[in-house]
Design an enzyme around this catalytic site. Structure first.
Site, mmCIF file in Angstrom:
data_model
loop_
_atom_site.group_PDB
_atom_site.id
_atom_site.type_symbol
_atom_site.label_atom_id
_atom_site.label_comp_id
_atom_site.label_asym_id
_atom_site.label_seq_id
_atom_site.Cartn_x
_atom_site.Cartn_y
_atom_site.Cartn_z
ATOM 1 N N ASP A 79 28.491 45.011 33.987
ATOM 2 C CA ASP A 79 27.070 45.325 33.827
ATOM 3 C C ASP A 79 26.782 46.097 32.551
ATOM 4 O O ASP A 79 25.621 46.336 32.230
ATOM 5 C CB ASP A 79 26.560 46.127 35.026
ATOM 6 C CG ASP A 79 27.244 47.477 35.146
ATOM 7 O OD1 ASP A 79 28.282 47.686 34.483
ATOM 8 O OD2 ASP A 79 26.742 48.340 35.900
ATOM 9 N N ASP A 81 34.827 44.761 37.175
ATOM 10 C CA ASP A 81 34.536 46.057 36.580
ATOM 11 C C ASP A 81 34.213 47.015 37.715
ATOM 12 O O ASP A 81 33.456 46.664 38.622
ATOM 13 C CB ASP A 81 33.347 45.936 35.625
ATOM 14 C CG ASP A 81 32.945 47.275 35.048
ATOM 15 O OD1 ASP A 81 33.840 47.999 34.582
ATOM 16 O OD2 ASP A 81 31.747 47.602 35.073
ATOM 17 N N ASP A 110 31.301 45.552 28.631
ATOM 18 C CA ASP A 110 31.815 44.349 29.297
ATOM 19 C C ASP A 110 31.428 43.065 28.562
ATOM 20 O O ASP A 110 31.913 41.989 28.916
ATOM 21 C CB ASP A 110 31.281 44.269 30.736
ATOM 22 C CG ASP A 110 31.658 45.476 31.569
ATOM 23 O OD1 ASP A 110 32.826 45.885 31.495
ATOM 24 O OD2 ASP A 110 30.792 46.009 32.279
#
Length: 905
Positions: free
Chosen positions: A571, A320, A575
């Site tokens: 985070d 990410d 996600d």
């Protein structure tokens, strides 16, 4: 909602009415498991059940000294519980760091509430830095909201009256009041969390191998144990003079009389205990627990023991962008002054120091002047100029940033300056002059123009036409360690995919900077509107932008369908679904509670650079466990084989106490020492296959030695004590040979270990013969024993060499659009479909190979017939005249015959 309602909020009666109706903001965050659940999870296992049953059987015999194996069970369970509790405590501690208060308006006054005290229709006040506690709609004021934890989109979103606010997002700047429209399970964050609440199965080769061994042993030990017990009882019945009608009726009569056939029961339990890899289970738990402690020193929390191994086997890492590659903050990439006519010697510029550009002076002082309500851009400028020598000038007037104007500004004695988006600051004429430069800089960063104006109106509008003095580029702050860490994974052959909710161009530029291979090719996930398109994109792109939480999960699923081992970092709440789906999930401690709770690994210091340490720890654990596990599995395999052998040739030669010597010196001690050595070599092959290749030769050698011992004992009439002694010593010889082989190449530690093992065995046999039931062998028996030991060791080394020569099974990675995916391209567009299941593809491949062989055979037969026909048609000649031979070849039309021609003289 009326203005009076906005100012008054809900009354006490209205709040009580909503509480009675259950319209309260119940805490719907993902919770860690309770202490009770953790204890039950580690206690109620098949491994523990088998050992408890065997312990009960030993208790029946009254031989309590043979219950020492329970220590391994208790220790293994304790390690699992302690590790789980430690992880729970750490995650709960991280969760408490997040603010849990909100300001609401009730009865005309502002009150501070816990999040679970908010009710539907509450008016809440939100300012800079506040986290939105529940889905709401703005009723007054405006603000810029950071929704990156929810959507992955790093750009700030403007919110004004009528705009909806999603729970879990943050106010970046501004002040507003909002009315709560969803509470509890109806909130956006709660819905995402609910989708992530399914129990995730740990994908660990070591755990799967251990479970497979325990399951196999539990299945085979029932018939083997019953048969072995019956065989031993039959031996006792014969020794008792065959009283009664049968051995079974005699056994029942003895039990009813309170006489337990202890020797038969103990020999059976001894055989069954050898089939369970107790030490291997304990060794695995201990090695991985030590690995988690080592990682904790590096600020890495491993919430599951086996996740360390999984990450070491990962071949695809999905990253990410926000929070992983970037820190989540903004930074100044560079400043680009412009030579603007008429400003170098202007009256206003007279006081600007000669060693400072007008651009630097304007940027530093406008940022300082508007720092009272600094957004991320302003904060990045303040950080950039914090240690740069730019003169501080007192502002005469300040125009704070406005989301409607898209610029901020200030007036100083040296002049008035504005800073903002070029399209909003400059006139059409001025923007046309710098448009190309703006587009060039905007390829990788956010571009702001700095311009000089004549001043500001009382309403905060610019006076005069803005004249640009330069540009400043702002970008996501890339972690200093990101490029090095990504370079490490590139060197290790791990495929990197960057998956983000941000603009794909921005994601691609950042991926290029840190060195992600294939970063130039990116895709906007909004165009992947069908499952087929998304599945095909997995093999074509490594950068995905505008990805929704559901699409992130689907991308991970598509990679797993291609038999990849996938790790996911993230985070945010957006996600969570992908983190749950990945084989190994990694979260940042500063991220959302949901991400931390579902991840197997939490980076406590939010540093992506810790990942190589986790991989190295996993490699050390796996490689060493593979070497040590062969010792434990050797005992399991030869115990099974020996039990089967002793059904035909009873009794079982080992007592439980005799296995203690083998368990400690031949298995336990060397296993633990070798299991904790440094080892950063790449993990190769299957865990179970690698272990079996080492364990099988030693197991077969021990079974052969036991068979020879039993044969010799029956031929020469050796008693049971002598037979068990010979079996013990020959088993130790095979085990020592295995330790010698897996200790290559030798190191000082391994040499010391080998000496310790040999000395320990000799000390036990010579020093404690009564305790270990060791017979005093005669010279002839010792000679026979020496011959059997030589044969055993020779057979072991020969089998081990043969195993090493076996080539590992080759696996070919899918290329193009991926295994299992068929792509047809035509005028009407592309079509993506499945090529069927693995079995269907195998059947088609076999059929194609058979067809190819038939065709080749047909061609060869046709060639032979054609040559035979040509030989018959040609006239016979006594001597060669230099004529070339005719040639028959395969062509697209079938068989092609090239006729020869005479050479010209």
């Amino acid at each position: 909602m009326a203005a009076t309602d906005i100012e008054r909020g809900l009354s006490t009666a209205e709040v009580e009415e909503r509480i009675a109706a259950g319209k309260i903001n119940r805490n719907m965050e993902l919770k860690t498991k309770s202490v009770k659940e953790l204890i039950i999870e580690n206690l109620c296992t098949l491994f523990n059940l088998i050992n408890v049953i065997l312990a009960f059987l030993v208790i029946l015999t009254g031989s309590f000294k043979n219950l020492t194996f329970l220590f391994v069970v208790f220790l293994n369970t304790a390690i699992g519980v302690i590790q789980s509790m430690r992880s729970k405590k750490m995650v709960d501690k991280l969760t408490l760091l997040t603010s849990k208060k909100a300001i609401a308006v009730r009865d005309g006054a502002e009150v501070e509430l816990d999040l679970d005290q908010i009710v539907l229709d509450d008016i809440i006040r939100l300012g800079r830095g506040d986290q939105i506690p529940a889905d709401a709609v703005v009723v007054s004021g405006e603000a810029l909201v950071n929704e990156s934890l929810l959507t992955g989109e790093s750009d700030l979103i403007k919110k004004q009256p009528g705009s909806e606010l999603m729970s879990g997002s943050f106010i970046d700047s501004g002040l507003l009041r909002a009315r709560v429209i969803h509470v509890g399970a109806d909130n956006y964050v709660a819905k995402i969390n609910n989708e992530a609440k399914y129990v995730k199965k740990v994908n660990s080769e070591i755990m799967n191998a251990l479970n497979a061994i325990v399951r196999f042993a539990s299945i085979i030990m029932i018939p083997l144990g019953l048969t072995l017990f019956a065989s031993s009882v039959s031996e006792l019945w014969d020794a008792a003079g065959t009283p009664g009608n049968s051995a079974l009726s005699w056994c029942f009569s003895e039990l009813l009389a309170g006489h337990v056939p202890s020797s038969a029961l103990l020999s059976t339990v001894g055989a069954l205990l050898g089939m369970i890899p107790q030490g291997l289970v304990l060794l695995t738990s201990s090695v991985l627990a030590i690995a988690t402690v080592r990682l904790a020193r590096r600020k890495v929390l491993a919430q599951q023991l086996y996740c360390i191994e999984t990450l070491a086997r990962v071949d695809v890492l999905c990253l990410d962008k926000t929070g992983t590659i970037t820190s989540g903050r903004m930074e100044v990439e560079g400043t680009y002054p412009l030579p603007v006519e008429g400003m170098g010697a202007g009256e206003g510029d007279a006081a600007v120091p000669v060693d400072t550009t007008v651009l630097d002076f304007a940027l530093a002082n406008v940022a300082r002047a508007t720092s009272a309500d600094a957004n991320e851009t302003c904060q990045a400028l303040l950080n950039y100029y914090a240690d740069r020598p730019v003169e501080v000038s007192e502002p005469l007037s300040v125009i704070p940033f406005s989301s409607s104007k898209k610029w901020s500004g200030a007036s100083f004695a040296q002049g008035s300056y504005v800073m903002g988006a070029a399209q909003f600051v400059l006139s059409d004429r001025a923007f046309a002059q710098v448009e190309n430069r703006v587009a060039e800089l905007a390829d990788t960063c956010r571009v702001l123009v700095v311009a000089r104006v004549d001043g500001f109106t009382p309403d905060g509008d610019m006076v005069g036409e803005a004249e640009p003095v330069g540009f400043v580029t702002i970008r996501d702050e890339i972690r200093t360690s990101a490029a090095e860490t990504i370079g490490y994974f590139n060197e290790q052959g791990v495929t990197l995919n960057v998956i983000s909710g941000d603009d794909p161009r921005t994601v691609s530029s950042i991926a290029r900077v840190v060195g992600v291979p294939g970063a130039d090719a990116y895709v906007d996930a909004t165009t992947l509107d069908t499952p087929a398109k998304l599945d095909a994109a997995v093999d074509r792109y490594h950068v995905f932008g505008r990805v929704t939480p559901q699409q992130k999960r689907e991308l991970v699923q598509a990679l797993k369908r291609r038999e990849h081992t996938v790790a996911m970092t993230g985070d945010g709440v957006n996600d969570v679904l992908a983190l749950k789906e990945a084989d190994c999930s990694v979260a940042m401690a500063a991220g959302s509670d949901a991400a931390r709770n579902v991840a197997e690994i939490v980076l406590v210091d939010n540093d992506f650079a810790s990942m190589p340490a986790v991989v190295a720890e996993g490699r050390r654990s796996i490689n060493n466990l593979q070497r040590s596990a062969s010792l434990f599995l050797t005992k399991t395999l030869f115990s099974m084989g020996l039990a089967a052998l002793c059904i035909a040739l009873p009794p079982y030669p080992f007592e439980p106490i005799q296995m203690t010597l083998i368990n400690f010196f031949c298995i336990g001690a060397p296993g633990f020492v070798l299991g904790l050595e440094p080892n950063n070599a790449r993990v190769k092959g299957s865990f179970l296959t690698n272990v079996l290749k080492r364990a099988l030769p030693a197991s077969l050698a021990v079974i052969l030695a036991a068979a020879l011992d039993i044969f010799v004992a029956r031929v020469f009439g050796f008693n049971q004590l002598t037979l068990s002694t010979m079996c013990l010593l020959t088993s130790c010889a095979a085990s020592v040979s295995l330790i010698w082989r897996i200790s290559q190449p030798l190191t000082p530690l391994r040499v010391a270990l080998f000496v310790f093992v040999v000395a320990g065995i000799l000390t036990g046999v010579i020093g404690f013969p009564k305790l270990l039931s060791i017979a005093n062998l005669s010279m002839g028996q010792m000679v026979i024993l020496a011959v059997i030991v030589v044969i055993t060791c020779s057979v072991f080394f020969k089998l081990a060499t043969m195993m090493d020569s076996l080539k590992p099974r080759r696996r070919h990675a899918a290329t193009g659009f991926g295994r299992g995916v068929r792509v047809r391209l035509g005028r009407g567009g592309g079509k993506v479909s499945s090529t069927g299941s693995t079995a269907e593809r195998f059947a088609k491949r076999v059929a194609a190979d058979m067809a190819q062989r038939r065709e080749a055979r047909t061609v060869r037969e046709a060639e032979a017939r054609a040559l035979e026909g040509m030989a018959q048609a040609q006239p016979k000649k006594k001597k060669s005249t230099g004529v070339k031979r005719s040639r028959v070849t395969k062509s697209a039309q079938g068989i092609k015959v090239s006729m020869s021609s005479k050479k010209k003289k």
